[in-house]
Design a protein around this motif. Sequence first.
Motif, PDB file in Angstrom:
ATOM      1  N   PHE A   1       0.829  -1.190   0.000  1.00  0.00           N
ATOM      2  CA  PHE A   1       0.000   0.000   0.000  1.00  0.00           C
ATOM      3  C   PHE A   1       0.869   1.246   0.000  1.00  0.00           C
ATOM      4  CE2 PHE A   1      -4.100  -1.856   0.547  1.00  0.00           C
ATOM      5  CZ  PHE A   1      -3.932  -2.985   1.329  1.00  0.00           C
TER       6      PHE A   1
ATOM      7  N   GLY B   1      -3.697   4.055  -0.785  1.00  0.00           N
ATOM      8  CA  GLY B   1      -4.128   3.600  -2.097  1.00  0.00           C
ATOM      9  C   GLY B   1      -4.816   2.252  -1.953  1.00  0.00           C
TER      10      GLY B   1
ATOM     11  N   PHE C   1      -5.560   5.505  15.890  1.00  0.00           N
ATOM     12  CA  PHE C   1      -6.439   5.481  14.724  1.00  0.00           C
ATOM     13  C   PHE C   1      -7.073   4.096  14.612  1.00  0.00           C
ATOM     14  CE2 PHE C   1      -4.841   9.422  12.830  1.00  0.00           C
ATOM     15  CZ  PHE C   1      -3.588   9.532  13.400  1.00  0.00           C
TER      16      PHE C   1
ATOM     17  N   TYR D   1      -9.009   1.522  11.904  1.00  0.00           N
ATOM     18  CA  TYR D   1      -9.268   1.251  10.500  1.00  0.00           C
ATOM     19  C   TYR D   1     -10.124  -0.007  10.366  1.00  0.00           C
ATOM     20  CZ  TYR D   1      -5.170   4.267   9.660  1.00  0.00           C
ATOM     21  OH  TYR D   1      -4.274   5.303   9.631  1.00  0.00           O
TER      22      TYR D   1
ATOM     23  N   GLN E   1     -10.903  -2.997   7.335  1.00  0.00           N
ATOM     24  CA  GLN E   1     -10.413  -3.510   6.063  1.00  0.00           C
ATOM     25  C   GLN E   1     -11.255  -4.698   5.631  1.00  0.00           C
ATOM     26  OE1 GLN E   1      -6.434  -5.236   5.986  1.00  0.00           O
ATOM     27  NE2 GLN E   1      -6.111  -4.523   3.898  1.00  0.00           N
ATOM     28  N   PHE E   2     -11.872  -4.581   4.473  1.00  0.00           N
ATOM     29  CA  PHE E   2     -12.596  -5.698   3.879  1.00  0.00           C
ATOM     30  C   PHE E   2     -11.612  -6.535   3.071  1.00  0.00           C
ATOM     31  CE2 PHE E   2     -16.746  -4.756   5.260  1.00  0.00           C
ATOM     32  CZ  PHE E   2     -16.882  -3.382   5.276  1.00  0.00           C
ATOM     33  N   PRO E   3     -11.967  -7.812   2.820  1.00  0.00           N
ATOM     34  CA  PRO E   3     -11.051  -8.703   2.099  1.00  0.00           C
ATOM     35  C   PRO E   3     -10.590  -8.112   0.772  1.00  0.00           C
ATOM     36  CG  PRO E   3     -12.857  -9.952   3.028  1.00  0.00           C
ATOM     37  CD  PRO E   3     -13.190  -8.503   3.248  1.00  0.00           C
ATOM     38  N   LYS E   4      -9.310  -8.171   0.557  1.00  0.00           N
ATOM     39  CA  LYS E   4      -8.674  -7.727  -0.685  1.00  0.00           C
ATOM     40  C   LYS E   4      -8.912  -6.245  -0.961  1.00  0.00           C
ATOM     41  CE  LYS E   4      -8.730 -12.297  -2.790  1.00  0.00           C
ATOM     42  NZ  LYS E   4      -9.068 -13.116  -3.973  1.00  0.00           N
ATOM     43  N   GLN E   5      -9.170  -5.493   0.077  1.00  0.00           N
ATOM     44  CA  GLN E   5      -9.342  -4.061  -0.099  1.00  0.00           C
ATOM     45  C   GLN E   5      -8.373  -3.294   0.786  1.00  0.00           C
ATOM     46  OE1 GLN E   5     -13.330  -2.498  -0.023  1.00  0.00           O
ATOM     47  NE2 GLN E   5     -14.195  -4.313  -1.018  1.00  0.00           N
ATOM     48  N   SER E   6      -8.388  -1.987   0.621  1.00  0.00           N
ATOM     49  CA  SER E   6      -7.476  -1.151   1.379  1.00  0.00           C
ATOM     50  C   SER E   6      -8.007  -0.877   2.786  1.00  0.00           C
ATOM     51  CB  SER E   6      -7.258   0.162   0.638  1.00  0.00           C
ATOM     52  OG  SER E   6      -6.236   0.910   1.241  1.00  0.00           O
ATOM     53  N   LEU E   7      -7.194  -0.206   3.572  1.00  0.00           N
ATOM     54  CA  LEU E   7      -7.618   0.209   4.914  1.00  0.00           C
ATOM     55  C   LEU E   7      -8.469   1.465   4.798  1.00  0.00           C
ATOM     56  CD1 LEU E   7      -4.936  -1.490   5.403  1.00  0.00           C
ATOM     57  CD2 LEU E   7      -4.770  -0.221   7.550  1.00  0.00           C
TER      58      LEU E   7
ATOM     59  N   LEU F   1     -10.048   4.421   7.088  1.00  0.00           N
ATOM     60  CA  LEU F   1     -10.025   5.040   8.406  1.00  0.00           C
ATOM     61  C   LEU F   1     -11.446   5.227   8.910  1.00  0.00           C
ATOM     62  CD1 LEU F   1      -8.303   6.409  10.637  1.00  0.00           C
ATOM     63  CD2 LEU F   1      -8.685   8.569   9.433  1.00  0.00           C
TER      64      LEU F   1
ATOM     65  N   PHE G   1     -12.172  -6.948   9.214  1.00  0.00           N
ATOM     66  CA  PHE G   1     -10.865  -6.919   9.879  1.00  0.00           C
ATOM     67  C   PHE G   1     -10.661  -5.499  10.382  1.00  0.00           C
ATOM     68  CE2 PHE G   1      -6.986  -8.923  10.901  1.00  0.00           C
ATOM     69  CZ  PHE G   1      -5.924  -8.093  10.615  1.00  0.00           C
TER      70      PHE G   1
ATOM     71  N   ILE H   1      -8.186  -2.784  12.368  1.00  0.00           N
ATOM     72  CA  ILE H   1      -6.783  -2.546  12.723  1.00  0.00           C
ATOM     73  C   ILE H   1      -6.653  -1.202  13.419  1.00  0.00           C
ATOM     74  CG2 ILE H   1      -4.413  -2.433  11.864  1.00  0.00           C
ATOM     75  CD1 ILE H   1      -5.310  -3.696   9.294  1.00  0.00           C
TER      76      ILE H   1
ATOM     77  N   PHE I   1       1.308   0.034  13.872  1.00  0.00           N
ATOM     78  CA  PHE I   1       0.080  -0.728  13.735  1.00  0.00           C
ATOM     79  C   PHE I   1       0.025  -1.940  14.649  1.00  0.00           C
ATOM     80  CE2 PHE I   1      -2.196   1.137  10.170  1.00  0.00           C
ATOM     81  CZ  PHE I   1      -1.231   1.966   9.625  1.00  0.00           C
ATOM     82  N   GLY I   2      -1.184  -2.238  15.113  1.00  0.00           N
ATOM     83  CA  GLY I   2      -1.444  -3.494  15.784  1.00  0.00           C
ATOM     84  C   GLY I   2      -1.601  -4.592  14.744  1.00  0.00           C
ATOM     85  N   ASP I   3      -1.751  -5.822  15.211  1.00  0.00           N
ATOM     86  CA  ASP I   3      -1.838  -6.962  14.303  1.00  0.00           C
ATOM     87  C   ASP I   3      -3.247  -7.196  13.772  1.00  0.00           C
ATOM     88  OD1 ASP I   3       0.669  -9.037  15.983  1.00  0.00           O
ATOM     89  OD2 ASP I   3       0.836  -7.402  14.535  1.00  0.00           O
TER      90      ASP I   3
END
Lengths: 118, 115
Positions: free
Chosen positions: A91, A109, B34, B36, B38-44, B46, B91, B93, B106-108
């Motif tokens: 990313f 991105g 912060f 976030y 995140q859906f599968p195969k997508q970006s984070l 906020l 997911f 984060i 970032f956390g895991d």
Amino acid sequence: AQTVTQSQPEMSVQEAETVTLSCTYDTSESDYYLFWYKQPPSRQMILVIRQEAYKQQNATENRFSVNFQKAAKSFSLKISDSQLGDAAMYFCAYRSLNSGGSNYKLTFGKGTLLTVNP
Amino acid sequence: GAVVSQHPSWVICKSGTSVKIECRSLDFQATTMFWYRQFPKQSLMLMATSNEGSKATYEQGVEKDKFLINHASLTLSTLTVTSAHPEDSSFYICSATRQPNQPQHFGDGTRLSIL
């Protein structure tokens, strides 16, 4: 608002070869940070490299380097001597330098999935 | 280094229950955290920015009554998904920073599954 575009949803590279991941961004600010993060299957976010916009010299971290073209608003990541462990989602991210809590947020991105072939 | 611990790493619960996710900075004081999604195969994406001792700032489109964020100390922020439904499965984060203008750590992540 800032936007970050990664035009390559997927890329592949042979082990030991070099690959370049593209990133462009849009901003009206003059000072900011740019980042590349790696997210392996474990889904942990790992900072690969960062670049301050006011620095003309391209950042380098071992096998990872960037080509930062401020005027073109381009920030590509080059991975040299690719290793199997480099396989991950990458990313590109932008962050403002301006003060104010939410202004320090990262804009990501959509990511590039990198496959490394043995 | 700067270590951020997120707990639990994976939770499965029934629809209608509330789920709390913790984000801790283990070796530094985090003035800003912060959250976030995140859906599968997508970006984070906020969801909100949390500053210690003050109310969180939510991003547009994020329901503040649905996703309650508390940042009561310099080392702990919590995200509570209230009356969770299957569409909240995702997911989540967190990240933490010493000062807003410093790098985020970032956390895991937490995988949330609502049945």
